[in-house]
Design a protein around this motif. Structure first.
Motif, PDB file in Angstrom:
ATOM      1  N   ILE B  52       0.853  -1.191   0.000  1.00  0.00           N
ATOM      2  CA  ILE B  52       0.000   0.000   0.000  1.00  0.00           C
ATOM      3  C   ILE B  52       0.891   1.244   0.000  1.00  0.00           C
ATOM      4  O   ILE B  52       1.770   1.373   0.849  1.00  0.00           O
ATOM      5  CB  ILE B  52      -0.942  -0.008   1.220  1.00  0.00           C
ATOM      6  CG1 ILE B  52      -1.963  -1.154   1.064  1.00  0.00           C
ATOM      7  CG2 ILE B  52      -1.656   1.336   1.370  1.00  0.00           C
ATOM      8  CD1 ILE B  52      -2.987  -1.239   2.163  1.00  0.00           C
ATOM      9  N   ARG B  61       7.230  11.774  -8.381  1.00  0.00           N
ATOM     10  CA  ARG B  61       8.497  11.131  -8.569  1.00  0.00           C
ATOM     11  C   ARG B  61       8.731   9.951  -7.649  1.00  0.00           C
ATOM     12  O   ARG B  61       8.984   8.839  -8.095  1.00  0.00           O
ATOM     13  CB  ARG B  61       9.510  12.190  -8.194  1.00  0.00           C
ATOM     14  CG  ARG B  61      10.757  12.242  -8.837  1.00  0.00           C
ATOM     15  CD  ARG B  61      11.278  13.602  -8.403  1.00  0.00           C
ATOM     16  NE  ARG B  61      10.996  14.502  -9.462  1.00  0.00           N
ATOM     17  CZ  ARG B  61      11.881  14.717 -10.447  1.00  0.00           C
ATOM     18  NH1 ARG B  61      13.051  14.134 -10.424  1.00  0.00           N
ATOM     19  NH2 ARG B  61      11.578  15.525 -11.407  1.00  0.00           N
ATOM     20  N   SER B  64       5.906   7.283  -8.072  1.00  0.00           N
ATOM     21  CA  SER B  64       5.971   6.496  -9.298  1.00  0.00           C
ATOM     22  C   SER B  64       7.164   5.549  -9.266  1.00  0.00           C
ATOM     23  O   SER B  64       7.111   4.454  -9.814  1.00  0.00           O
ATOM     24  CB  SER B  64       6.022   7.410 -10.508  1.00  0.00           C
ATOM     25  OG  SER B  64       7.186   8.191 -10.479  1.00  0.00           O
ATOM     26  N   SER B  65       8.227   5.970  -8.620  1.00  0.00           N
ATOM     27  CA  SER B  65       9.395   5.104  -8.511  1.00  0.00           C
ATOM     28  C   SER B  65       9.051   3.866  -7.679  1.00  0.00           C
ATOM     29  O   SER B  65       9.376   2.730  -8.050  1.00  0.00           O
ATOM     30  CB  SER B  65      10.539   5.897  -7.888  1.00  0.00           C
ATOM     31  OG  SER B  65      11.698   5.118  -7.782  1.00  0.00           O
ATOM     32  N   GLU B  67       6.039   2.712  -7.244  1.00  0.00           N
ATOM     33  CA  GLU B  67       5.032   1.953  -7.988  1.00  0.00           C
ATOM     34  C   GLU B  67       5.674   1.070  -9.046  1.00  0.00           C
ATOM     35  O   GLU B  67       5.317  -0.105  -9.195  1.00  0.00           O
ATOM     36  CB  GLU B  67       4.071   2.940  -8.657  1.00  0.00           C
ATOM     37  CG  GLU B  67       2.653   2.786  -8.220  1.00  0.00           C
ATOM     38  CD  GLU B  67       1.707   3.572  -9.107  1.00  0.00           C
ATOM     39  OE1 GLU B  67       0.996   2.952  -9.919  1.00  0.00           O
ATOM     40  OE2 GLU B  67       1.685   4.814  -8.983  1.00  0.00           O
ATOM     41  N   ILE B  68       6.618   1.622  -9.784  1.00  0.00           N
ATOM     42  CA  ILE B  68       7.283   0.817 -10.807  1.00  0.00           C
ATOM     43  C   ILE B  68       8.068  -0.309 -10.155  1.00  0.00           C
ATOM     44  O   ILE B  68       8.038  -1.449 -10.612  1.00  0.00           O
ATOM     45  CB  ILE B  68       8.191   1.712 -11.689  1.00  0.00           C
ATOM     46  CG1 ILE B  68       7.314   2.543 -12.631  1.00  0.00           C
ATOM     47  CG2 ILE B  68       9.181   0.874 -12.487  1.00  0.00           C
ATOM     48  CD1 ILE B  68       8.052   3.201 -13.779  1.00  0.00           C
ATOM     49  N   LYS B  71       5.623  -3.032  -9.200  1.00  0.00           N
ATOM     50  CA  LYS B  71       5.090  -3.783 -10.338  1.00  0.00           C
ATOM     51  C   LYS B  71       6.153  -4.683 -10.957  1.00  0.00           C
ATOM     52  O   LYS B  71       5.862  -5.790 -11.370  1.00  0.00           O
ATOM     53  CB  LYS B  71       4.512  -2.822 -11.382  1.00  0.00           C
ATOM     54  CG  LYS B  71       3.231  -2.191 -10.835  1.00  0.00           C
ATOM     55  CD  LYS B  71       2.455  -1.404 -11.857  1.00  0.00           C
ATOM     56  CE  LYS B  71       1.102  -1.026 -11.224  1.00  0.00           C
ATOM     57  NZ  LYS B  71       0.338  -0.072 -12.041  1.00  0.00           N
ATOM     58  N   ARG B  72       7.395  -4.216 -10.985  1.00  0.00           N
ATOM     59  CA  ARG B  72       8.455  -5.047 -11.570  1.00  0.00           C
ATOM     60  C   ARG B  72       8.765  -6.237 -10.675  1.00  0.00           C
ATOM     61  O   ARG B  72       9.311  -7.228 -11.136  1.00  0.00           O
ATOM     62  CB  ARG B  72       9.701  -4.198 -11.827  1.00  0.00           C
ATOM     63  CG  ARG B  72       9.418  -3.186 -12.935  1.00  0.00           C
ATOM     64  CD  ARG B  72      10.642  -2.727 -13.680  1.00  0.00           C
ATOM     65  NE  ARG B  72      10.201  -1.900 -14.806  1.00  0.00           N
ATOM     66  CZ  ARG B  72      10.764  -0.767 -15.201  1.00  0.00           C
ATOM     67  NH1 ARG B  72      11.843  -0.322 -14.570  1.00  0.00           N
ATOM     68  NH2 ARG B  72      10.286  -0.099 -16.227  1.00  0.00           N
ATOM     69  N   ASP B  76       1.128  -6.868  -5.829  1.00  0.00           N
ATOM     70  CA  ASP B  76      -0.122  -6.128  -6.026  1.00  0.00           C
ATOM     71  C   ASP B  76       0.008  -4.838  -5.242  1.00  0.00           C
ATOM     72  O   ASP B  76       0.316  -4.855  -4.051  1.00  0.00           O
ATOM     73  CB  ASP B  76      -1.309  -6.932  -5.477  1.00  0.00           C
ATOM     74  CG  ASP B  76      -1.618  -8.118  -6.355  1.00  0.00           C
ATOM     75  OD1 ASP B  76      -1.520  -7.989  -7.584  1.00  0.00           O
ATOM     76  OD2 ASP B  76      -1.947  -9.184  -5.810  1.00  0.00           O
ATOM     77  N   ASN B  77      -0.247  -3.705  -5.902  1.00  0.00           N
ATOM     78  CA  ASN B  77      -0.106  -2.469  -5.144  1.00  0.00           C
ATOM     79  C   ASN B  77      -1.349  -1.608  -5.219  1.00  0.00           C
ATOM     80  O   ASN B  77      -2.211  -1.785  -6.074  1.00  0.00           O
ATOM     81  CB  ASN B  77       1.146  -1.693  -5.563  1.00  0.00           C
ATOM     82  CG  ASN B  77       1.073  -1.257  -7.011  1.00  0.00           C
ATOM     83  OD1 ASN B  77       0.103  -1.485  -7.709  1.00  0.00           O
ATOM     84  ND2 ASN B  77       2.129  -0.622  -7.463  1.00  0.00           N
ATOM     85  N   MET B  78      -1.442  -0.706  -4.282  1.00  0.00           N
ATOM     86  CA  MET B  78      -2.588   0.180  -4.203  1.00  0.00           C
ATOM     87  C   MET B  78      -2.144   1.531  -3.701  1.00  0.00           C
ATOM     88  O   MET B  78      -1.292   1.617  -2.824  1.00  0.00           O
ATOM     89  CB  MET B  78      -3.591  -0.377  -3.225  1.00  0.00           C
ATOM     90  CG  MET B  78      -4.889  -0.675  -3.961  1.00  0.00           C
ATOM     91  SD  MET B  78      -6.129  -1.203  -2.810  1.00  0.00           S
ATOM     92  CE  MET B  78      -5.133  -1.655  -1.466  1.00  0.00           C
ATOM     93  N   ASN B  79      -2.725   2.587  -4.271  1.00  0.00           N
ATOM     94  CA  ASN B  79      -2.317   3.943  -3.912  1.00  0.00           C
ATOM     95  C   ASN B  79      -3.389   4.642  -3.112  1.00  0.00           C
ATOM     96  O   ASN B  79      -4.553   4.611  -3.488  1.00  0.00           O
ATOM     97  CB  ASN B  79      -2.091   4.771  -5.188  1.00  0.00           C
ATOM     98  CG  ASN B  79      -0.940   4.220  -5.997  1.00  0.00           C
ATOM     99  OD1 ASN B  79       0.091   3.874  -5.441  1.00  0.00           O
ATOM    100  ND2 ASN B  79      -1.126   4.114  -7.291  1.00  0.00           N
ATOM    101  N   VAL B 295      14.602   3.205  -8.732  1.00  0.00           N
ATOM    102  CA  VAL B 295      13.779   2.007  -8.923  1.00  0.00           C
ATOM    103  C   VAL B 295      14.516   0.778  -8.390  1.00  0.00           C
ATOM    104  O   VAL B 295      13.938  -0.043  -7.659  1.00  0.00           O
ATOM    105  CB  VAL B 295      13.405   1.831 -10.415  1.00  0.00           C
ATOM    106  CG1 VAL B 295      12.623   0.544 -10.623  1.00  0.00           C
ATOM    107  CG2 VAL B 295      12.593   3.030 -10.909  1.00  0.00           C
TER     108      VAL B 295
END
Lengths: 313, 313, 313
Positions: B52, B61, B64-65, B67-68, B71-72, B76-79, B295
């Motif tokens: 989360i 910035r 998103s870093s 988040e990426i 995902k990589r 499972d993620n949530m904002n 990242v």
């Protein structure tokens, strides 16, 4: 031409594309179209690819269509909108884009109110750039989904008469559509109040009308554009009621088109302003098919630009 | 020290970490770095884990870093952001966090304008907590990505001279960097207008300068901080023009550093305020590499804290 | 009744459901509950299904619970909120929904401030529709998660006494709970200031109280509702202090309930207004369990409505 011979890094506008490239995108979209009808609506095509959706103008419709296309291709995607972004802190657009690119996305989908922004970024980024609408300039995936829908109904694009009605001057949709349809051999007519017609339209090879009826007569396709109600204050036309009286597509007026003419609209519609509700929901309307076509066309574009083939080949 | 011996549930700040722990994070990040260069930018490491992202301050910035990175790693993620959250309905921060935790996330990434909030939550939650910036206190993953970038260029962290320039007092970046760099054996110099230097800085083992030139002389690394233009109204310095004249990194001033010095900036930059454009884009700049390092470092932290090894072992 | 015999396309309210259907949802949720406790919190059940979360009212809690449920089932999901949507451009709700549906989602989760909106959409869409709260009308998944939590603690729903306290008139939670609990054989008591009690409540088969103490006496379950502080201006009650004095659940008052009574709250809580902090955090509180139950119940509903079985069978 086949997928292996696609060589563009970016999709910035229809003006750049050859008829062969347009045909390849539409054919590729055909093969993705049926994914939406499967119980498992997903293919592994872009697994492990990262797509950034960079929307500087809000858009539920286009953004969600790209997002669904990305997810059905199994890409990892991320959304950015202006609000909360570094742009508010005064960072330049190019710095923002370069920073996002440093995270190694494969593709960046961008919408911006200023014409040319996608081209500016495409020249600076190694990632592929897809123009999702730049001001009143181009909106290439919209024109492609329109063409996809027309081709499914008419079996071809050449030799058709396509009439586009509304605010021709301020529409990126119409600009991209004129490029695409004339390249593919359609005859394009545009119609709208004189205040909404840009000068020198004929140079693009289209027929210009300031009355609706002659523009529709004998058309194979009638495409109604959304009227920006907020523009009425700017005196481009007197009232939505008067607009309806002169330019709305009603059942009666549609009668002047070919019997098998289809009715299109890029949405969102103002029912009772540019289109009568019974026409929007009538048997000739393909408006919701356009939405479904949008997902297929965007899957095709994402696939072709992703360079999957190169890296796998 | 290896991944098996990592035992922390949370990453709250650099102040808590041992040099061995810092080294482990950086080494782990090295192994994730090349994922971004693969055609398939994805590893299954955190499949089925939930992360989360709880951002009470906006940040394109850093969010998103993370988040990426998530995902990589196939998490499972949530904002969550403040707007629209229960906090607006008057719920306390701790209740919000406990409620999110009741949904069984594995990790919570938090940014908040108040120092100590991540620590408060870490003490209450079973989930791992990662501090993504708490007020002017710490921003540990930023310091780690800076160290990662320095180490890649210089081959080491010990024995280097690192100069940090700007608003030293209000920067969480500088605080975390001072902790990290001094622990790893670098010499740290800070420079800025007197109004932006906190008292008692020397106690942290750093050299303090109020002029730029002597601070830069002979440095291996020059790190420029973003000037918050909104602070100018508060009279911390007279104008951005004067700031540029006294503290901006120009090509000429950079000449005083070692010939192989690298130039860093945590972004977003104010070109022409704290850094000249030709330096930002010049051959010594590693600013975009910092973003890519972010990242990799976040993937490493997420991996180490996720407890994957324990559960699989 | 088992999953094969589930035939509803939509979950619009508890009022429509039979006791067998309620039992099936709760039993299915039991089987999903333990997914949250696994190291890999993910099942492939809805892989390749698309779920659209269409929230016209903001809600961190309910939206995030659905989102986690969707991700743990491996569905592709997408979030829409009013802001930035075509609705701002004057498009009708039904057009928005039809447009989203044209992208072929399997399920649409909707929250709207107007009662009946989910029903309106369900009648027009082929996709399954889940009501995530429609005005003061219904909030079926909340009632189901409450029932799930009660059943886990009490082993049954029939023959229990459940007291619900607060703003009964404006609560969709209470309406759905009354339907569910009375169908399943619980006795329901409601209590609140006279200004917050709708007329004709007795017709629903509940006992109505305007004092807290007799409502709580002997109860198996005490469910406190959130007081909307913004309603105080509208003179529904004089002040939060007076509300606390008359209707808050304190340790002392809870003593009147059965010794093994559980305390519930749908959140977010106003500590010190409708519930004392020591009760909220006390041994009888199951408030955080409700949150965890929410994910399991929503997984069950998504699974049952998704038609997975049909298409696979």
């Amino acid at each position: 031409m086949n997928a292996e011979s696609w060589h563009r890094k970016d999709l910035l506008g229809i003006a750049d594309l050859s008829p062969e490239e347009i045909r390849l995108i539409l054919d590729t979209a055909e093969s993705f179209r049926e994914v939406a009808e499967r119980p498992i609506k997903k293919v592994p095509t872009l697994r492990g690819k990262t797509v950034i959706n960079l929307f500087f103008e809000s858009s539920t419709r286009t953004r969600s269509s790209f997002e669904i296309a990305e997810k059905r291709l199994s890409a990892d995607n991320m959304n950015f909108s202006t609000s909360g972004s570094a742009l508010e802190k005064g960072e330049s657009l190019v710095d923002t884009a370069l920073n996002l690119e440093a995270m190694s996305p494969d593709l960046v989908v961008i919408r911006h109110r200023a014409p040319g922004v996608p081209h500016l970024l495409a020249a600076r980024l190694r990632s592929g750039v897809i123009n999702a609408g730049d001001g009143a300039h181009e909106h290439p995936t919209q024109a492609l989904l329109d063409a996809f829908t027309i081709r499914r109904h008419k079996g071809r694009l050449d030799g058709l008469t396509v009439t586009i009605v509304g605010d021709i001057e301020h529409s990126r949709v119409v600009r991209s559509n004129i490029h695409l349809l004339t390249k593919m051999g359609s005859r394009v007519r545009v119609a709208g109040p004189r205040t909404m017609l840009p000068p020198a339209l004929e140079a693009l090879g289209v027929e210009v009308h300031t009355e609706l009826e002659p523009a529709i007569a004998g058309a194979d396709v009638v495409m109604m554009l959304r009227i920006q109600l907020e523009r009425m204050n700017r005196k481009l036309f007197p009232s939505s009621r008067e607009y309806f009286q002169r330019f709305a597509l009603t059942r009666e007026r549609l009668g002047a088109a070919r019997e098998d003419a289809i009715v299109m609209h890029p949405g969102p519609m103002n029912r009772g302003v540019e289109i009568a509700s019974d026409v929007a929901d009538g048997p000739q309307s393909v408006i919701l098919e356009q939405v479904a076509a949008g997902v297929a066309v965007r899957m095709a574009v994402l696939y072709l630009l992703s360079g999957v083939r190169e890296e796998e080949g």
